[in-house]
Design a protein around this motif. Structure first.
Motif, PDB file in Angstrom:
ATOM      1  N   ILE A  91       0.672  -1.070  -0.324  1.00  0.00           N
ATOM      2  CA  ILE A  91      -0.234   0.162   0.026  1.00  0.00           C
ATOM      3  C   ILE A  91       0.813   0.799   0.049  1.00  0.00           C
ATOM      4  O   ILE A  91       1.615   1.418   0.676  1.00  0.00           O
ATOM      5  CB  ILE A  91      -0.601   0.121   1.262  1.00  0.00           C
ATOM      6  CG1 ILE A  91      -1.435  -0.637   1.066  1.00  0.00           C
ATOM      7  CG2 ILE A  91      -1.621   1.060   1.338  1.00  0.00           C
ATOM      8  CD1 ILE A  91      -2.899  -1.615   2.652  1.00  0.00           C
ATOM      9  N   GLU A  92       0.262   2.316  -0.935  1.00  0.00           N
ATOM     10  CA  GLU A  92       1.470   3.041  -1.282  1.00  0.00           C
ATOM     11  C   GLU A  92       0.858   4.253  -0.259  1.00  0.00           C
ATOM     12  O   GLU A  92       2.297   5.293  -0.475  1.00  0.00           O
ATOM     13  CB  GLU A  92       1.600   3.719  -2.432  1.00  0.00           C
ATOM     14  CG  GLU A  92       2.225   2.786  -3.401  1.00  0.00           C
ATOM     15  CD  GLU A  92       3.690   2.649  -3.159  1.00  0.00           C
ATOM     16  OE1 GLU A  92       4.863   3.268  -3.097  1.00  0.00           O
ATOM     17  OE2 GLU A  92       4.158   1.305  -2.845  1.00  0.00           O
ATOM     18  N   SER A  93       0.137   4.821   0.073  1.00  0.00           N
ATOM     19  CA  SER A  93      -0.383   5.694   1.094  1.00  0.00           C
ATOM     20  C   SER A  93      -1.851   5.978   1.707  1.00  0.00           C
ATOM     21  O   SER A  93      -1.976   4.410   1.777  1.00  0.00           O
ATOM     22  CB  SER A  93      -1.706   6.618  -0.961  1.00  0.00           C
ATOM     23  OG  SER A  93      -2.651   6.307  -1.308  1.00  0.00           O
ATOM     24  N   GLY A  94      -1.769   6.886   2.490  1.00  0.00           N
ATOM     25  CA  GLY A  94      -2.756   6.752   2.783  1.00  0.00           C
ATOM     26  C   GLY A  94      -1.874   5.725   4.618  1.00  0.00           C
ATOM     27  O   GLY A  94      -1.481   6.437   4.733  1.00  0.00           O
ATOM     28  N   ASP A  95      -3.323   5.917   5.264  1.00  0.00           N
ATOM     29  CA  ASP A  95      -2.359   5.912   7.093  1.00  0.00           C
ATOM     30  C   ASP A  95      -2.051   4.506   6.746  1.00  0.00           C
ATOM     31  O   ASP A  95      -0.672   4.208   7.635  1.00  0.00           O
ATOM     32  CB  ASP A  95      -3.668   5.242   8.113  1.00  0.00           C
ATOM     33  CG  ASP A  95      -4.074   6.413   8.307  1.00  0.00           C
ATOM     34  OD1 ASP A  95      -4.441   7.667   8.222  1.00  0.00           O
ATOM     35  OD2 ASP A  95      -5.392   6.855   8.731  1.00  0.00           O
ATOM     36  N   SER A  96      -2.562   3.673   5.937  1.00  0.00           N
ATOM     37  CA  SER A  96      -1.686   2.140   5.692  1.00  0.00           C
ATOM     38  C   SER A  96      -0.294   2.062   4.685  1.00  0.00           C
ATOM     39  O   SER A  96       0.180   1.014   4.577  1.00  0.00           O
ATOM     40  CB  SER A  96      -2.875   1.015   4.859  1.00  0.00           C
ATOM     41  OG  SER A  96      -4.022   0.980   6.134  1.00  0.00           O
ATOM     42  N   ALA A  97       0.291   3.340   4.797  1.00  0.00           N
ATOM     43  CA  ALA A  97       1.447   3.001   3.657  1.00  0.00           C
ATOM     44  C   ALA A  97       2.544   2.392   3.837  1.00  0.00           C
ATOM     45  O   ALA A  97       2.816   2.558   5.226  1.00  0.00           O
ATOM     46  CB  ALA A  97       1.884   4.683   3.452  1.00  0.00           C
ATOM     47  N   GLY A  98       3.399   1.517   3.369  1.00  0.00           N
ATOM     48  CA  GLY A  98       4.340   0.673   3.445  1.00  0.00           C
ATOM     49  C   GLY A  98       3.821  -1.123   4.174  1.00  0.00           C
ATOM     50  O   GLY A  98       4.599  -1.506   3.921  1.00  0.00           O
ATOM     51  N   VAL A  99       2.308  -1.292   4.057  1.00  0.00           N
ATOM     52  CA  VAL A  99       2.212  -2.311   5.030  1.00  0.00           C
ATOM     53  C   VAL A  99       2.005  -3.260   3.456  1.00  0.00           C
ATOM     54  O   VAL A  99       0.852  -2.433   2.074  1.00  0.00           O
ATOM     55  CB  VAL A  99       0.889  -2.089   5.082  1.00  0.00           C
ATOM     56  CG1 VAL A  99       0.290  -3.940   5.328  1.00  0.00           C
ATOM     57  CG2 VAL A  99       0.963  -0.824   6.735  1.00  0.00           C
ATOM     58  N   ILE A 100       2.585  -3.991   3.453  1.00  0.00           N
ATOM     59  CA  ILE A 100       2.486  -5.369   2.404  1.00  0.00           C
ATOM     60  C   ILE A 100       1.596  -6.541   2.882  1.00  0.00           C
ATOM     61  O   ILE A 100       1.526  -6.827   3.924  1.00  0.00           O
ATOM     62  CB  ILE A 100       3.942  -6.129   2.109  1.00  0.00           C
ATOM     63  CG1 ILE A 100       4.166  -4.378   1.725  1.00  0.00           C
ATOM     64  CG2 ILE A 100       3.432  -6.946   1.226  1.00  0.00           C
ATOM     65  CD1 ILE A 100       6.020  -5.553   2.129  1.00  0.00           C
ATOM     66  N   GLN A 101       0.651  -6.420   1.549  1.00  0.00           N
ATOM     67  CA  GLN A 101      -0.781  -7.467   2.119  1.00  0.00           C
ATOM     68  C   GLN A 101      -0.496  -8.661   0.802  1.00  0.00           C
ATOM     69  O   GLN A 101      -0.474  -8.667   0.076  1.00  0.00           O
ATOM     70  CB  GLN A 101      -2.114  -6.807   2.082  1.00  0.00           C
ATOM     71  CG  GLN A 101      -2.522  -6.158   3.223  1.00  0.00           C
ATOM     72  CD  GLN A 101      -4.213  -5.674   3.622  1.00  0.00           C
ATOM     73  OE1 GLN A 101      -3.952  -5.554   3.046  1.00  0.00           O
ATOM     74  NE2 GLN A 101      -4.275  -6.148   4.700  1.00  0.00           N
ATOM     75  N   PRO A 102      -0.639  -9.757   1.716  1.00  0.00           N
ATOM     76  CA  PRO A 102      -0.890 -11.244   0.038  1.00  0.00           C
ATOM     77  C   PRO A 102      -2.756 -11.463   0.269  1.00  0.00           C
ATOM     78  O   PRO A 102      -2.960 -10.384   0.221  1.00  0.00           O
ATOM     79  CB  PRO A 102      -0.675 -12.026   1.033  1.00  0.00           C
ATOM     80  CG  PRO A 102      -1.391 -12.078   3.390  1.00  0.00           C
ATOM     81  CD  PRO A 102      -0.750 -10.304   2.492  1.00  0.00           C
ATOM     82  N   ILE A 103      -2.400 -11.772  -1.287  1.00  0.00           N
ATOM     83  CA  ILE A 103      -3.317 -11.303  -1.592  1.00  0.00           C
ATOM     84  C   ILE A 103      -3.465 -13.079  -3.211  1.00  0.00           C
ATOM     85  O   ILE A 103      -2.819 -13.006  -3.138  1.00  0.00           O
ATOM     86  CB  ILE A 103      -4.339 -10.451  -3.049  1.00  0.00           C
ATOM     87  CG1 ILE A 103      -5.416 -10.180  -3.931  1.00  0.00           C
ATOM     88  CG2 ILE A 103      -3.201 -10.309  -4.398  1.00  0.00           C
ATOM     89  CD1 ILE A 103      -5.616  -8.973  -3.886  1.00  0.00           C
TER      90      ILE A 103
END
Length: 182
Positions: free
Chosen positions: A125-137
């Motif tokens: 995730i590149e923007s917002g409060d969760s910027a920098g978080v990596i999530q699996p999909i």
């Protein structure tokens, strides 16, 4: 012998110094004078200043393209017009996934984790409060703002099928891609 060498070296130095005097110096002085004469001495006049005219924003009463749709407008979009395929439309009752809060421009495909059964894409995730978080999909999950369903996860891209409104008031499926590293 030492005196002869000293005499020869002194006479060569005298000859070299006397060679520096002559027409070469006057030519150099003429060239310098020519350069000084051709160099401009004044400063160019500045261009005229154009007065600032303020811009009046006249679309204040229109909906911001960055704001969420109001519920009434979204309900009208979900209505199916005549001549549209009824099986292509977003499901308003479907459970939303975390990555559906972000547009695809705010997400980056950064890697792939595989085992014998499945591939999982890693989304940053590149923007917002969760910027920098990596999530699996996983394949079959939804991503992005347009009900985008993940169809395929490859080494270099994720293929997504989004449901978007067209100009006729109908819904259509469009492929979208998240490319590794972009």
């Amino acid at each position: 012998m030492k005196k002869i060498k000293t005499m020869i070296s002194l006479s060569l130095m005298t000859l070299a110094l006397s060679a520096c005097q002559g027409n070469g110096l006057s030519e150099l002085q003429q060239e310098v004078q020519k350069i000084k004469d051709s160099t401009p001495t004044g400063i160019k006049e500045l261009p005229p200043v154009i007065p600032y005219e303020p811009f009046t924003y006249s679309a204040v009463d229109l909906r911001s393209p960055f704001a969420e749709l109001d519920p009434e407008f979204e309900t009208r979009l979900l209505q199916i017009e005549e001549g549209c395929e009824t099986d292509i439309q977003p499901d308003p009752n479907r459970r939303k996934f975390d990555l559906e809060r972000f547009g695809l421009d705010a997400l980056q495909y950064v890697g792939l984790i595989s085992n014998k059964r499945e591939h999982r894409g890693l989304i940053k995730i590149e923007s917002g409060d969760s910027a920098g978080v990596i999530q699996p999909i996983h394949v079959g999950e939804y991503i992005g703002l347009n009900d985008g369903k993940v169809l395929k996860i490859d080494n270099d891209q994720i293929t997504i099928e989004a449901i978007v409104p067209n100009s006729k008031g109908c819904w259509e499926k469009r492929p979208q891609y998240l490319v590794l590293g972009q």
